[in-house]
Scaffold this motif. Structure first.
Motif, PDB file in Angstrom:
ATOM      1  N   HIS A 136       0.983  -1.260   0.052  1.00  0.00           N
ATOM      2  CA  HIS A 136       0.164  -0.126   0.084  1.00  0.00           C
ATOM      3  C   HIS A 136       0.751   1.220   0.107  1.00  0.00           C
ATOM      4  O   HIS A 136       0.336   2.452  -0.261  1.00  0.00           O
ATOM      5  CB  HIS A 136      -0.942   0.026   1.110  1.00  0.00           C
ATOM      6  N   LEU A 137       2.085   1.240   0.166  1.00  0.00           N
ATOM      7  CA  LEU A 137       3.069   2.261   0.225  1.00  0.00           C
ATOM      8  C   LEU A 137       3.542   2.459  -1.186  1.00  0.00           C
ATOM      9  O   LEU A 137       3.400   1.688  -2.093  1.00  0.00           O
ATOM     10  CB  LEU A 137       4.463   2.011   1.121  1.00  0.00           C
ATOM     11  N   ASP A 138       3.939   3.882  -1.507  1.00  0.00           N
ATOM     12  CA  ASP A 138       4.622   4.257  -2.520  1.00  0.00           C
ATOM     13  C   ASP A 138       6.052   3.414  -2.624  1.00  0.00           C
ATOM     14  O   ASP A 138       6.608   3.135  -1.633  1.00  0.00           O
ATOM     15  CB  ASP A 138       5.005   5.752  -2.478  1.00  0.00           C
ATOM     16  N   SER A 139       6.347   3.104  -3.755  1.00  0.00           N
ATOM     17  CA  SER A 139       7.591   2.360  -4.092  1.00  0.00           C
ATOM     18  C   SER A 139       8.766   2.551  -3.277  1.00  0.00           C
ATOM     19  O   SER A 139       9.626   1.901  -2.708  1.00  0.00           O
ATOM     20  CB  SER A 139       7.856   1.977  -5.459  1.00  0.00           C
ATOM     21  N   ASP A 140       9.123   3.903  -3.387  1.00  0.00           N
ATOM     22  CA  ASP A 140      10.509   4.406  -2.797  1.00  0.00           C
ATOM     23  C   ASP A 140      10.342   4.398  -1.212  1.00  0.00           C
ATOM     24  O   ASP A 140      11.129   3.861  -0.693  1.00  0.00           O
ATOM     25  CB  ASP A 140      10.699   5.936  -3.374  1.00  0.00           C
ATOM     26  N   GLN A 141       8.898   4.676  -0.743  1.00  0.00           N
ATOM     27  CA  GLN A 141       8.988   4.482   0.726  1.00  0.00           C
ATOM     28  C   GLN A 141       8.998   3.029   1.187  1.00  0.00           C
ATOM     29  O   GLN A 141       9.603   2.669   2.380  1.00  0.00           O
ATOM     30  CB  GLN A 141       7.588   4.987   1.201  1.00  0.00           C
ATOM     31  N   ALA A 142       8.521   2.128   0.335  1.00  0.00           N
ATOM     32  CA  ALA A 142       8.368   0.703   0.930  1.00  0.00           C
ATOM     33  C   ALA A 142       9.917   0.278   0.645  1.00  0.00           C
ATOM     34  O   ALA A 142      10.324  -0.674   1.529  1.00  0.00           O
ATOM     35  CB  ALA A 142       7.512   0.072  -0.293  1.00  0.00           C
ATOM     36  N   ALA A 143      10.372   0.704  -0.330  1.00  0.00           N
ATOM     37  CA  ALA A 143      12.125   0.247  -0.417  1.00  0.00           C
ATOM     38  C   ALA A 143      12.837   0.644   0.858  1.00  0.00           C
ATOM     39  O   ALA A 143      13.581  -0.107   1.401  1.00  0.00           O
ATOM     40  CB  ALA A 143      12.707   0.686  -1.602  1.00  0.00           C
ATOM     41  N   GLU A 144      12.529   1.979   1.348  1.00  0.00           N
ATOM     42  CA  GLU A 144      13.171   2.229   2.598  1.00  0.00           C
ATOM     43  C   GLU A 144      12.829   1.434   3.757  1.00  0.00           C
ATOM     44  O   GLU A 144      13.512   1.279   4.808  1.00  0.00           O
ATOM     45  CB  GLU A 144      12.914   3.852   2.910  1.00  0.00           C
ATOM     46  N   VAL A 145      11.682   1.157   3.832  1.00  0.00           N
ATOM     47  CA  VAL A 145      11.023   0.164   4.994  1.00  0.00           C
ATOM     48  C   VAL A 145      11.617  -1.248   4.981  1.00  0.00           C
ATOM     49  O   VAL A 145      12.120  -1.722   5.804  1.00  0.00           O
ATOM     50  CB  VAL A 145       9.554  -0.109   4.877  1.00  0.00           C
ATOM     51  N   LEU A 146      11.814  -1.649   3.554  1.00  0.00           N
ATOM     52  CA  LEU A 146      12.431  -3.049   3.391  1.00  0.00           C
ATOM     53  C   LEU A 146      13.985  -2.868   3.763  1.00  0.00           C
ATOM     54  O   LEU A 146      14.565  -4.101   4.425  1.00  0.00           O
ATOM     55  CB  LEU A 146      12.363  -3.579   1.815  1.00  0.00           C
ATOM     56  N   LYS A 147      14.801  -2.037   3.561  1.00  0.00           N
ATOM     57  CA  LYS A 147      16.124  -1.759   4.166  1.00  0.00           C
ATOM     58  C   LYS A 147      16.221  -1.845   5.449  1.00  0.00           C
ATOM     59  O   LYS A 147      16.996  -2.333   6.263  1.00  0.00           O
ATOM     60  CB  LYS A 147      16.555  -0.718   3.685  1.00  0.00           C
ATOM     61  N   CYS A 148      15.232  -1.563   6.329  1.00  0.00           N
ATOM     62  CA  CYS A 148      15.207  -1.417   7.710  1.00  0.00           C
ATOM     63  C   CYS A 148      14.612  -2.702   8.294  1.00  0.00           C
ATOM     64  O   CYS A 148      14.905  -2.841   9.691  1.00  0.00           O
ATOM     65  CB  CYS A 148      14.087  -0.343   8.431  1.00  0.00           C
ATOM     66  N   LEU A 149      14.200  -3.717   7.546  1.00  0.00           N
ATOM     67  CA  LEU A 149      13.836  -4.966   8.055  1.00  0.00           C
ATOM     68  C   LEU A 149      15.095  -5.882   7.957  1.00  0.00           C
ATOM     69  O   LEU A 149      16.000  -5.718   7.257  1.00  0.00           O
ATOM     70  CB  LEU A 149      12.537  -5.581   7.083  1.00  0.00           C
ATOM     71  N   PRO A 150      15.086  -6.890   9.015  1.00  0.00           N
ATOM     72  CA  PRO A 150      16.060  -7.942   8.935  1.00  0.00           C
ATOM     73  C   PRO A 150      16.298  -8.476   7.566  1.00  0.00           C
ATOM     74  O   PRO A 150      15.324  -8.843   6.883  1.00  0.00           O
ATOM     75  CB  PRO A 150      15.441  -8.928   9.906  1.00  0.00           C
ATOM     76  N   GLU A 151      17.419  -8.745   7.193  1.00  0.00           N
ATOM     77  CA  GLU A 151      17.932  -9.299   5.873  1.00  0.00           C
ATOM     78  C   GLU A 151      17.162 -10.700   5.579  1.00  0.00           C
ATOM     79  O   GLU A 151      16.764 -10.816   4.364  1.00  0.00           O
ATOM     80  CB  GLU A 151      19.280  -9.486   6.026  1.00  0.00           C
ATOM     81  N   ARG A 152      17.073 -11.553   6.685  1.00  0.00           N
ATOM     82  CA  ARG A 152      16.463 -12.807   6.453  1.00  0.00           C
ATOM     83  C   ARG A 152      14.816 -12.714   6.158  1.00  0.00           C
ATOM     84  O   ARG A 152      14.543 -13.802   5.541  1.00  0.00           O
ATOM     85  CB  ARG A 152      16.580 -13.599   7.706  1.00  0.00           C
ATOM     86  N   VAL A 153      14.331 -11.649   6.433  1.00  0.00           N
ATOM     87  CA  VAL A 153      12.851 -11.439   5.714  1.00  0.00           C
ATOM     88  C   VAL A 153      12.568 -10.977   4.570  1.00  0.00           C
ATOM     89  O   VAL A 153      11.633 -10.840   4.029  1.00  0.00           O
ATOM     90  CB  VAL A 153      12.032 -11.017   7.017  1.00  0.00           C
ATOM     91  N   ARG A 154      13.727 -10.082   4.022  1.00  0.00           N
ATOM     92  CA  ARG A 154      13.309  -9.108   3.140  1.00  0.00           C
ATOM     93  C   ARG A 154      12.688 -10.019   1.732  1.00  0.00           C
ATOM     94  O   ARG A 154      12.027  -9.690   0.935  1.00  0.00           O
ATOM     95  CB  ARG A 154      14.692  -8.599   2.581  1.00  0.00           C
ATOM     96  N   ALA A 155      13.504 -11.063   1.276  1.00  0.00           N
ATOM     97  CA  ALA A 155      13.339 -12.012   0.122  1.00  0.00           C
ATOM     98  C   ALA A 155      11.791 -12.441   0.288  1.00  0.00           C
ATOM     99  O   ALA A 155      11.121 -12.540  -0.606  1.00  0.00           O
ATOM    100  CB  ALA A 155      13.984 -12.847  -0.153  1.00  0.00           C
ATOM    101  N   ASP A 156      11.612 -12.963   1.417  1.00  0.00           N
ATOM    102  CA  ASP A 156      10.090 -13.576   1.814  1.00  0.00           C
ATOM    103  C   ASP A 156       8.877 -12.661   1.539  1.00  0.00           C
ATOM    104  O   ASP A 156       8.177 -12.867   0.984  1.00  0.00           O
ATOM    105  CB  ASP A 156      10.211 -13.999   3.285  1.00  0.00           C
TER     106      ASP A 156
END
Length: 332
Positions: A136-156
């Motif tokens: 539901h977020l804009d793509s650039d904001q979602a990308a920044e959120v993804l960077k803040c998540l643990p690396e092990r969950v990003r791909a999932d």
């Protein structure tokens, strides 16, 4: 002068003519992206005479005084206009966000939050819930959120975004429970269509170099075909060679020359040709001389400059200043 102003600039003139309190009240009813566009227009509008301001205000009052004639059929009108403008496939997700997303103000509130705060909010939730939030977020904001998540969950999480095919009401209710722990109030949510391969590709476009490849590699190990589909829809620096000349000229007006000189190091010759062919002969010569004078540049610096330019292209596409076609359709 007044006749040459765009719609956003006219709105900016109206707001600047109001008092601070009244303008603030108007902005409260707008989305984050609308406030950003208006704020930029308000800072850039200058040299407008008193007579031009009066004309803009008169036109504004005249528009308000005309009966709108809008009724229950407004939704169908919006749907028809968007399909005609964007094509049915590209308009579908936007239509759902506009017509169905009106009841999901809790999700809109997230767009005002810092990426780190959103990541902290959903960090302990199921990856499917995180995927729905990020879709539901804009793509650039979602990308920044993804960077803040643990690396092990990003791909999932990204894999789940890519495979979202509509969100059933029970899933949205569960998401609403997550939002309720951060925001007051509850609401009845309708089914909505978000996510998909294009959304996943757009998010990866904003990831740092290396992070995007790591996530794509992990997805490819789980679902090779899906990984290929995501990669095919990603807009990368080399895709600038496919942009039409008018769009490229608009892009070059926004990109700083020093960043361009760095970004073109190691770029596909087709990209260099596309860029220099849309410059004056003198400007192209200066660019080449600048590249030669800089000497060796670190790969990380080149990739950072390319990401910066892609960010400018994305903002221009989102704002309607340019249109990207073919493989770059996901980018817009």
């Amino acid at each position: 002068m007044a006749e040459s102003l765009t719609g956003v600039q006219r709105a900016a003139v109206v707001l600047l003519s109001l008092g601070e309190q009244q303008a603030a009240e108007v902005l409260k009813h707008m989305s984050a992206k609308e406030v950003q566009k208006l704020g930029l227009a308000m800072t850039s509008v200058s040299g407008v005479s008193r007579d031009d301001v009066a004309r803009v205000i008169d036109q504004f009052v005249e528009t308000l005084s005309q009966p709108s004639g809008l009724g229950p059929g407004a939704d169908e009108y919006v749907r028809a206009v968007l399909v005609q403008a964007l094509g049915e496939e590209r308009a579908n997700s936007l239509i759902d966000r506009i017509l169905q997303g009106r009841n999901t103000s809790g999700l809109d509130t997230l767009k005002w939050m810092e990426p780190r705060a959103i990541a902290d909010l959903v960090r302990n939730e199921h990856p499917q819930i995180i995927a729905i939030v990020m879709a539901h977020l804009d793509s650039d904001q979602a990308a920044e959120v993804l960077k803040c998540l643990p690396e092990r969950v990003r791909a999932d999480v990204l894999l789940r975004i890519a495979t979202l095919d509509g969100i059933p009401p029970n899933a949205l209710n569960e998401l609403n429970d997550v939002m309720a722990r951060q925001f007051a109030g509850a609401q009845n949510l309708k089914s909505s269509s978000v996510g998909g391969v294009r959304v996943a590709a757009n998010i990866l476009n904003f990831m740092d170099s290396g992070q995007d490849e790591a996530i794509l590699g992990a997805i490819g190990e789980i679902d090779g075909e899906l990984g290929v589909r995501i990669r095919d829809l990603m807009f990368v620096f080399d895709n600038l060679a496919e942009v039409d000349d008018r769009a490229m000229q608009a892009i070059l007006r926004e990109v700083p020359n020093d960043r361009l000189a760095i970004a073109l190091r190691g770029a596909d010759p087709k990209v260099r040709e596309k860029i220099t062919s849309n410059m004056s002969q003198r400007a192209a010569q200066i660019l080449v001389e600048d590249m030669e004078a800089r000497g060796p540049v670190r790969l990380a610096e080149v990739e950072a400059a390319q990401k910066e330019i892609l960010g400018i292209v994305r903002r221009m596409a989102d704002g309607g200043a340019i249109q990207l076609a073919a493989k770059a359709e996901a980018f817009v």
